[in-house]
Design a protein around this motif. Structure first.
Motif, mmCIF file in Angstrom:
data_model
loop_
_atom_site.group_PDB
_atom_site.id
_atom_site.type_symbol
_atom_site.label_atom_id
_atom_site.label_comp_id
_atom_site.label_asym_id
_atom_site.label_seq_id
_atom_site.Cartn_x
_atom_site.Cartn_y
_atom_site.Cartn_z
ATOM 1 N N VAL A 293 9.166 -3.298 56.521
ATOM 2 C CA VAL A 293 7.942 -3.611 55.784
ATOM 3 C C VAL A 293 8.323 -4.037 54.367
ATOM 4 O O VAL A 293 8.932 -3.275 53.615
ATOM 5 N N ALA A 294 7.965 -5.259 54.007
ATOM 6 C CA ALA A 294 8.397 -5.836 52.730
ATOM 7 C C ALA A 294 7.951 -4.999 51.536
ATOM 8 O O ALA A 294 8.707 -4.806 50.581
ATOM 9 N N ALA A 295 6.713 -4.483 51.585
ATOM 10 C CA ALA A 295 6.206 -3.690 50.465
ATOM 11 C C ALA A 295 7.027 -2.416 50.281
ATOM 12 O O ALA A 295 7.271 -1.982 49.155
ATOM 13 N N GLN A 296 7.471 -1.822 51.380
ATOM 14 C CA GLN A 296 8.257 -0.598 51.261
ATOM 15 C C GLN A 296 9.684 -0.907 50.799
ATOM 16 O O GLN A 296 10.266 -0.154 50.023
ATOM 17 N N ARG A 297 10.257 -2.021 51.276
ATOM 18 C CA ARG A 297 11.578 -2.417 50.774
ATOM 19 C C ARG A 297 11.527 -2.647 49.274
ATOM 20 O O ARG A 297 12.444 -2.276 48.537
ATOM 21 N N SER A 298 10.461 -3.269 48.803
ATOM 22 C CA SER A 298 10.306 -3.532 47.378
ATOM 23 C C SER A 298 10.182 -2.230 46.595
ATOM 24 O O SER A 298 10.789 -2.066 45.523
ATOM 25 N N LEU A 299 9.394 -1.284 47.118
ATOM 26 C CA LEU A 299 9.254 0.016 46.455
ATOM 27 C C LEU A 299 10.605 0.724 46.400
ATOM 28 O O LEU A 299 10.982 1.281 45.372
ATOM 29 N N ALA A 300 11.353 0.690 47.505
ATOM 30 C CA ALA A 300 12.654 1.362 47.563
ATOM 31 C C ALA A 300 13.629 0.762 46.555
ATOM 32 O O ALA A 300 14.343 1.490 45.863
ATOM 33 N N GLN A 301 13.660 -0.560 46.452
ATOM 34 C CA GLN A 301 14.556 -1.191 45.489
ATOM 35 C C GLN A 301 14.155 -0.829 44.064
ATOM 36 O O GLN A 301 15.016 -0.630 43.194
ATOM 37 N N GLY A 302 12.847 -0.731 43.830
ATOM 38 C CA GLY A 302 12.378 -0.308 42.507
ATOM 39 C C GLY A 302 12.824 1.109 42.181
ATOM 40 O O GLY A 302 13.157 1.414 41.025
ATOM 41 N N MET A 303 12.854 1.982 43.196
ATOM 42 C CA MET A 303 13.345 3.342 42.991
ATOM 43 C C MET A 303 14.815 3.327 42.608
ATOM 44 O O MET A 303 15.241 4.061 41.705
ATOM 45 N N VAL A 304 15.602 2.512 43.303
ATOM 46 C CA VAL A 304 17.032 2.412 42.993
ATOM 47 C C VAL A 304 17.227 2.012 41.532
ATOM 48 O O VAL A 304 17.968 2.660 40.776
ATOM 49 N N ASP A 305 16.555 0.962 41.120
ATOM 50 C CA ASP A 305 16.725 0.443 39.761
ATOM 51 C C ASP A 305 16.277 1.465 38.708
ATOM 52 O O ASP A 305 16.980 1.698 37.716
ATOM 53 N N ALA A 306 15.108 2.063 38.916
ATOM 54 C CA ALA A 306 14.556 2.991 37.932
ATOM 55 C C ALA A 306 15.390 4.271 37.838
ATOM 56 O O ALA A 306 15.671 4.765 36.739
ATOM 57 N N GLN A 307 15.799 4.806 38.978
ATOM 58 C CA GLN A 307 16.529 6.075 38.951
ATOM 59 C C GLN A 307 17.952 5.902 38.430
ATOM 60 O O GLN A 307 18.492 6.791 37.775
ATOM 61 N N GLU A 308 18.570 4.760 38.687
ATOM 62 C CA GLU A 308 19.885 4.506 38.092
ATOM 63 C C GLU A 308 19.777 4.425 36.571
ATOM 64 O O GLU A 308 20.636 4.933 35.837
ATOM 65 N N SER A 309 18.705 3.811 36.084
ATOM 66 C CA SER A 309 18.481 3.730 34.641
ATOM 67 C C SER A 309 18.254 5.124 34.056
ATOM 68 O O SER A 309 18.784 5.466 32.992
#
Length: 223
Positions: free
Chosen positions: A189-205
């Motif tokens: 699901v594209a919306a969930q992939r997008s949310l997951a990638q956003g989690m990766v970026d935000a949590q690494e920061s």
């Protein structure tokens, strides 16, 4: 009205909006032949999409819990602000994922082992090696604090509480990034992939920020 009330309202609204979009996108993204979607185009119960939504909801709930604990154990505004941001963000994301499960007609609890979805074969190059996790003392998934560690956080005060929170949350984020990257690679699901990638970026920061905050307090992330 309190901030917590409005955060809860926002989570419900966002969950409904994103979930509706996810159902629509699922219909257009599915049909790849991986067997992870139902005939209606929504994710199947054993899919990476469903597994991630369930497991990350549990993972996020603990982050929210730790954030509220430290808020009451320190007066340091920097730590309290970070804790509020984490609690608000992850409560909203949890609401989205639970909303998706509702609209997909899937249970929020599964008999599968935690992280089993990451070990499943995937056309997107699964993360089988990351599927194994030893459940111990309430730590159900990578990075989750144990019951003993949560008890220590509740008992700590001031600088000690700040350091323990930052160390536990850094480990929590590391586990969360592993899970989120798994969904970014495997979910359909594209919306969930997008949310997951956003989690990766935000949590690494946030991990970089927390490393700096620990250094200011004469400490470091746990190995």
């Amino acid at each position: 009205m309190t901030r917590t009330y409005w955060a809860a309202v926002t989570a419900v609204v966002l969950a409904l909006l994103f979930a509706a979009g996810a159902v629509t996108v699922a219909g257009s993204d599915s049909g790849s032949g991986s067997g992870s979607s139902t005939a209606s185009g929504t994710p199947a119960e054993g899919s990476a999409d469903a597994g991630f939504a369930r497991d990350m909801s549990v993972h996020h709930q603990q982050a929210v819990e730790m954030s509220f604990i430290v808020r009451d154990r320190t007066k340091d505004e920097e730590v309290r602000r970070l804790a509020y941001d984490i609690a608000n963000t992850q409560a909203n994301q949890r609401g989205m994922m639970l909303g998706w499960l509702d609209l997909w007609g899937l249970p929020k609890v599964s008999s599968d082992e935690p992280m089993a979805w990451m070990a499943a074969p995937s056309g997107h190059g699964g993360h089988g090696a990351h599927g194994a996790h030893e459940v111990r003392d309430g730590s159900f998934m990578p990075g989750m604090a144990t019951r003993t560690e949560l008890a220590k956080l509740r008992e700590a005060d001031g600088k000690q509480a700040e350091i323990l929170f930052l160390q536990l949350m850094t480990a929590h984020h590391k586990g969360g990034v592993t899970m989120a990257q798994g969904c970014a690679d495997q979910c359909e699901v594209a919306a969930q992939r997008s949310l997951a990638q956003g989690m990766v970026d935000a949590q690494e920061s946030e991990m970089t920020l927390m490393a700096d905050m620990l250094k200011e307090r004469g400490a470091a992330p746990r190995p």
